[in-house]
Scaffold this motif. Sequence first.
Motif, PDB file in Angstrom:
ATOM      1  N   ILE A 193       0.819  -1.213   0.000  1.00 53.07           N
ATOM      2  CA  ILE A 193       0.000   0.000   0.000  1.00 53.07           C
ATOM      3  C   ILE A 193       0.846   1.252   0.000  1.00 53.07           C
ATOM      4  N   ALA A 194       2.170   1.103   0.090  1.00 46.91           N
ATOM      5  CA  ALA A 194       3.070   2.263   0.087  1.00 46.91           C
ATOM      6  C   ALA A 194       4.309   1.892  -0.713  1.00 46.91           C
ATOM      7  N   THR A 195       5.242   2.832  -0.742  1.00 48.17           N
ATOM      8  CA  THR A 195       6.454   2.608  -1.536  1.00 48.17           C
ATOM      9  C   THR A 195       7.312   1.499  -0.964  1.00 48.17           C
ATOM     10  N   ASP A 196       7.334   1.353   0.363  1.00 46.57           N
ATOM     11  CA  ASP A 196       8.073   0.277   1.010  1.00 46.57           C
ATOM     12  C   ASP A 196       7.271  -0.220   2.209  1.00 46.57           C
ATOM     13  N   SER A 197       7.742  -1.301   2.788  1.00 47.51           N
ATOM     14  CA  SER A 197       7.007  -1.915   3.891  1.00 47.51           C
ATOM     15  C   SER A 197       6.998  -1.041   5.132  1.00 47.51           C
ATOM     16  N   THR A 198       8.063  -0.261   5.343  1.00 46.70           N
ATOM     17  CA  THR A 198       8.108   0.601   6.528  1.00 46.70           C
ATOM     18  C   THR A 198       7.012   1.650   6.476  1.00 46.70           C
ATOM     19  N   ALA A 199       6.848   2.289   5.330  1.00 43.43           N
ATOM     20  CA  ALA A 199       5.781   3.287   5.186  1.00 43.43           C
ATOM     21  C   ALA A 199       4.407   2.639   5.305  1.00 43.43           C
ATOM     22  N   GLY A 200       4.266   1.416   4.777  1.00 41.30           N
ATOM     23  CA  GLY A 200       2.998   0.719   4.909  1.00 41.30           C
ATOM     24  C   GLY A 200       2.671   0.398   6.359  1.00 41.30           C
ATOM     25  N   GLU A 236       3.708   2.108   8.914  1.00 37.62           N
ATOM     26  CA  GLU A 236       3.386   3.377   9.561  1.00 37.62           C
ATOM     27  C   GLU A 236       1.920   3.740   9.333  1.00 37.62           C
ATOM     28  N   TRP A 237       1.417   3.561   8.103  1.00 39.38           N
ATOM     29  CA  TRP A 237       0.012   3.867   7.825  1.00 39.38           C
ATOM     30  C   TRP A 237      -0.909   2.953   8.627  1.00 39.38           C
ATOM     31  N   CYS A 238      -0.566   1.666   8.691  1.00 39.51           N
ATOM     32  CA  CYS A 238      -1.385   0.729   9.466  1.00 39.51           C
ATOM     33  C   CYS A 238      -1.368   1.070  10.943  1.00 39.51           C
ATOM     34  N   LEU A 239      -0.210   1.480  11.451  1.00 42.59           N
ATOM     35  CA  LEU A 239      -0.117   1.864  12.866  1.00 42.59           C
ATOM     36  C   LEU A 239      -0.998   3.067  13.176  1.00 42.59           C
ATOM     37  N   THR A 268       6.015  -6.445  15.606  1.00 42.10           N
ATOM     38  CA  THR A 268       5.983  -7.172  14.334  1.00 42.10           C
ATOM     39  C   THR A 268       6.744  -6.415  13.252  1.00 42.10           C
ATOM     40  N   LYS A 269       6.635  -5.107  13.295  1.00 36.13           N
ATOM     41  CA  LYS A 269       7.360  -4.275  12.332  1.00 36.13           C
ATOM     42  C   LYS A 269       8.867  -4.480  12.467  1.00 36.13           C
ATOM     43  N   ALA A 270       9.350  -4.549  13.698  1.00 33.61           N
ATOM     44  CA  ALA A 270      10.767  -4.799  13.919  1.00 33.61           C
ATOM     45  C   ALA A 270      11.178  -6.171  13.381  1.00 33.61           C
TER      46      ALA A 270
END
Length: 815
Positions: free
Chosen positions: A381-388, A390-393, A411-413
């Motif tokens: 849903i975003a450019t990378d998994s980290t940004a995705g 962040e949106w989910c959080l 889980t993100k870590a």
Amino acid sequence: MGGAQSSSLASAFGCHVENQKMSKKLDEDFYGGFDDYEHAYDIQVASQMGLRAPSSYGQAPPTSFGAAVGNQSSYGRSRAGGRTAAGMRNEPARPMTAVRAAGYTSFANKVQASEAVKASETKSDTGEEKCKEMEQKVTDLLKGSMLAAEQRNYKEALDKAKDAGRRERAVVKYREQHSMVESMNLDLTFTVLFNLAQQYQNSDMLNEALNTYEIIVKNKMFPNSGRLKVNIGNIHFKRKEYNKAIKYYRMALDQVPSIQKETRIKILNNIGIAFVKMGNYDDALSTFDHCVEEKADFKNALNLVVASFCVQDVEKMREAYQKLLDIPLDDDDDHKTSQEKEDVLMIQVLNSDSLKLWERMKRSEAERAIMTATKLISPVIATDSTAGYEWCLETIKQSVHASLATELEMTKAGEMLKDGDIEQAVEVLKVFNSQDTKTASAAANNLCMIRLLEGGPKLAESQKYAEQALSMDRYNANALVNQGNIAYMTGELEKAQHCYREALNSEASCVQAMYNMGLVHRAQGNVEQALECFYKLHNILLNNVQVLCQLAGIYESLEDSAQAIELYSQANSLVPYDPSILNKLAAIFDAEGDKTQAFQCHYDSYRYYPSNMKVIEWMGAYYIETQFSEKAVNYFEKASIMQPNEIKWQLMMASSHRRAGNYQKALELYRNIHRKFPQNIDCLKFLVRITTDLGMPEAKEYVEKLEKAEKVRQLRMQRESDSSQGKRHSANSTHSLPVPQTGDRPNSLNSVRMHSASILAADAQPFSVSQRDMRSADYSYADPLGPSIPRPKTGGKRTQKDDSFDDLDDSMLPQ
């Protein structure tokens, strides 16, 4: 019939005459003849009223049976007998012919009819009771079948279901034979057929299950049987016949009324899943969307997210994820008062309540659905998994499930660690230091594990994080295990054992601590304690491959080959594709002298992992030993491809060709080896031998090259020996350079050289050329595959035996 009718007429006529006489007397005297009547005619009344017969007749008083004893007339005897029979049969006495008509009365007909009704009722009651007994046996078999199916004993469940079906058909047949069809138990028939179909389905007998369901569905006497088409659709779904499954799902959906929303949504969910299996994601998306709009639950919402992910529509994914988070979770913990929360006894009772356990299960299902959806859509849903993430959080923090934000960050870590972004994962975990105690302890423990895996200088930092985790939670078993691992890596086995024991005291089911304690005991040489630890772990983790291999390794070190082979075989049966276990088995079989089993294990290991050089070498040597040189060529060729700069594999390959009789191929290989390694003496020896045997003119050239190579090798060996002797001589020499003083330090490097040269020239001996041993070239060679088996001398000259007949026995001569 004629006699009876004449008697009746006579009695009727007699009554008419008496009535006329009575009427004449009454006309003459109204009160006369009131008491005049014939008492003999009144015996019926006397018998009915239980009165005594008049004594004027000379009769004795009646007995207890109402019969007179003594001189009786024929009439009295018949009346007495009639009364006795009437008392016994509960029937009226037979009247006299002159008074009343002889024959059967209406009262007797009523009695017979009532007796016939009673007999039929008794008979019907007996048949119904027998039917109920038979139906009870069918019910007991049904219960046994269902219990066996619940225990996953499907064979027993199917046998009992079949037996129940046979007994139920016997009940139906019995009712039909005895005309009791109106009381037939249709519910029992439906239950028996439905259970039989279920057990067929559990036993993977899908055709029989379909036939049984069709029997139920086609029977119009079973109400709402059309809903069982869902089960038929499930069977077609299991067969991957998704079109038929959707057809039956829709037929079942038509049978369900609109007020039963929950049932309709479940059937629609099945239709959506069938669409997903078919790859028709658009229809599946619309179906799941309709389910969520009707009645949202976490399963349907998760299916909607999955369908959106299959379509690869980012907006749809975000919208479906928000719908998933909008579903409320019924939890009464937040609505409790402070007094209820402080009541410890009430909290303990409620925590063990079945309703509380059900709520926990529902909450875990909701958390699993949200976490699964987050892991699924965050990378896309975003450019990378980290940004995705962040949106989910942010979306979760604004929903009713804000408590899951912390777990999602953990889980993100973990996802960052999978992607190899270790430092970024460490930064995320460091943020948890400001959280509550348990979360901070878990984060510190994860940091400890990361630094422990990095090893080297990171062990000190790992120790710091382990202590930090234990300071927040003293009974954190995972932190204690990590601390013990650090001590094990630094060689402090006693400290590691103490940490593992503390971890087991904190959490008895910590299998990591028990496994590592077994490793510590094995490293210390305490074989018995190590076996005890691993056997305890084997009882907890049944059929764990690592535990079996550790036990087998201990028995292998104790030289108990039989036990080691058994344990390695158990591990191999669990993971037959593991080449290391096969190598262990092959080594034990080879040491025991069982070449056949060793070859089989090596061959299986080579199939699963064809890059193991030891296995390749063993297989090649085995084929050389068994005189299948042409098969050994393939293994040595693969080894030469993997190690092209290793001349050994190429020489073995060429030697295998030569042993197989393929001299031309062997010569070609030796030439290639010589071009690549021109100074190799073994290759030159083989070339000289082959070219000489084949009578080729190149033999002389290779002989000259071999002589030069031999001379070069001798010179090299002489130079190495001279240099080693010079080193020893210089080490034992008493001459050494003088230590320069501060005042007369040489000004340049040339002065130092001149000074040392003058010292060496003082003790120099006259120069003379030493005579070296320049022997002729050695053309002998050693086959890297070992000496070949000598060929039989079939063409040798046989020794001539003496054909004299001096020693011939006379008995051997013919007569």
